[in-house]
Write a protein that holds these residues in place. Structure first.
Motif, PDB file in Angstrom:
ATOM      1  N   LEU A   1      36.720  47.896  32.458  1.00 57.53           N
ATOM      2  CA  LEU A   1      35.660  48.905  32.414  1.00 57.53           C
ATOM      3  C   LEU A   1      35.502  49.493  31.013  1.00 57.53           C
ATOM      4  O   LEU A   1      34.386  49.766  30.567  1.00 57.53           O
ATOM      5  N   SER A   2      36.603  49.672  30.304  1.00 55.58           N
ATOM      6  CA  SER A   2      36.537  50.198  28.933  1.00 55.58           C
ATOM      7  C   SER A   2      35.814  49.220  28.012  1.00 55.58           C
ATOM      8  O   SER A   2      34.994  49.627  27.173  1.00 55.58           O
ATOM      9  N   ALA A   3      36.094  47.935  28.135  1.00 57.47           N
ATOM     10  CA  ALA A   3      35.432  46.930  27.305  1.00 57.47           C
ATOM     11  C   ALA A   3      33.930  46.916  27.574  1.00 57.47           C
ATOM     12  O   ALA A   3      33.115  46.885  26.636  1.00 57.47           O
ATOM     13  N   PHE A   4      33.523  46.957  28.846  1.00 51.27           N
ATOM     14  CA  PHE A   4      32.104  46.998  29.167  1.00 51.27           C
ATOM     15  C   PHE A   4      31.456  48.296  28.698  1.00 51.27           C
ATOM     16  O   PHE A   4      30.301  48.305  28.272  1.00 51.27           O
ATOM     17  N   ALA A   5      32.179  49.405  28.765  1.00 49.59           N
ATOM     18  CA  ALA A   5      31.643  50.685  28.283  1.00 49.59           C
ATOM     19  C   ALA A   5      31.346  50.613  26.792  1.00 49.59           C
ATOM     20  O   ALA A   5      30.314  51.116  26.324  1.00 49.59           O
ATOM     21  N   VAL A   6      32.225  49.971  26.024  1.00 48.53           N
ATOM     22  CA  VAL A   6      31.989  49.824  24.580  1.00 48.53           C
ATOM     23  C   VAL A   6      30.749  48.959  24.333  1.00 48.53           C
ATOM     24  O   VAL A   6      29.897  49.298  23.506  1.00 48.53           O
ATOM     25  N   VAL A   7      30.622  47.874  25.061  1.00 50.16           N
ATOM     26  CA  VAL A   7      29.471  46.979  24.895  1.00 50.16           C
ATOM     27  C   VAL A   7      28.177  47.696  25.272  1.00 50.16           C
ATOM     28  O   VAL A   7      27.176  47.644  24.540  1.00 50.16           O
TER      29      VAL A   7
ATOM     30  N   GLY B   1      47.028  46.176  38.655  1.00 49.86           N
ATOM     31  CA  GLY B   1      45.596  45.999  38.930  1.00 49.86           C
ATOM     32  C   GLY B   1      44.781  47.147  38.369  1.00 49.86           C
ATOM     33  O   GLY B   1      43.679  46.952  37.841  1.00 49.86           O
ATOM     34  N   ARG B   2      45.319  48.342  38.461  1.00 57.19           N
ATOM     35  CA  ARG B   2      44.633  49.507  37.922  1.00 57.19           C
ATOM     36  C   ARG B   2      44.469  49.379  36.404  1.00 57.19           C
ATOM     37  O   ARG B   2      43.429  49.705  35.850  1.00 57.19           O
ATOM     38  N   GLY B   3      45.486  48.926  35.719  1.00 57.65           N
ATOM     39  CA  GLY B   3      45.422  48.759  34.268  1.00 57.65           C
ATOM     40  C   GLY B   3      44.383  47.724  33.855  1.00 57.65           C
ATOM     41  O   GLY B   3      43.652  47.902  32.866  1.00 57.65           O
ATOM     42  N   VAL B   4      44.325  46.610  34.611  1.00 55.78           N
ATOM     43  CA  VAL B   4      43.333  45.569  34.326  1.00 55.78           C
ATOM     44  C   VAL B   4      41.927  46.127  34.539  1.00 55.78           C
ATOM     45  O   VAL B   4      41.025  45.915  33.724  1.00 55.78           O
TER      46      VAL B   4
END
Length: 174
Positions: free
Chosen positions: A27-33, A19-22
């Motif tokens: 969060l990383s994908a949204f940070a890039v966007v 769950g932590r990895g997901v």
């Protein structure tokens, strides 16, 4: 019911999916966007805003006066045939206008002036008084700073204070 045994083994090539990895991936994908959107918004707001005049809001609010003036001009019945001639040399332009009344007769005794301005670039505008060269025909010569898209605006005032204006987009070759 008995479940069948299977030899399926989840891959551990990228580590165990938890769950932590997901959450970190999401969060990383949204940070890039959000970073990309932030950069685009900053660039859009820090460049040209499209407003050439300082009091654009007030001019927008006064637009009903412009509509009234257009209706008054329409009731005059005047028309103008605008012609732009580049005279064969770069940026030297002759503006000719033939004014006629509702009956098609030439309008004499007007006080016209011509203006060339760029649709987006400020500071290159030119305004000149036009001379009557024959009944109802007026002319002025301009030297424009550069070629490209210009708007030729002709405005005239009649002997009794009547006002007339017309604009035409023109392309001046380099």
């Amino acid at each position: 019911m008995k479940s069948a045994s299977s030899d399926f083994q989840p891959t551990t090539r990228f580590g165990l999916l938890t769950g932590r990895g997901v959450l970190i991936g999401l969060l990383s994908a949204f940070a890039v966007v959000f970073t990309a959107n932030g950069l685009l918004i900053y660039n859009a707001l820090s460049t040209f805003d499209g407003i050439e005049v300082a009091d654009a809001y007030q001019k927008g609010r006064a637009y009903n006066h412009v509509l009234e003036a257009m209706e008054i001009q329409k009731q005059l019945g005047w028309s103008a045939a605008v012609e732009v001639d580049d005279k064969g040399s770069a940026h030297d332009v002759r503006l000719r206008v033939a004014f006629t009344d509702r009956a098609g007769q030439p309008l004499r005794g007007l006080t016209p002036h011509g203006v060339f301005y760029r649709p987006v670039v400020g500071g290159l505008d030119q305004r000149l008084a036009m001379k009557e060269i024959s009944p109802g025909r007026y002319e002025a010569e301009f030297h424009l700073a550069e070629g490209g898209n210009w708007i030729a605006r002709v405005a005239a005032e009649g002997p009794h204070g009547e006002k007339f204006a017309q604009e035409q987009r023109v392309t001046i070759r380099d």
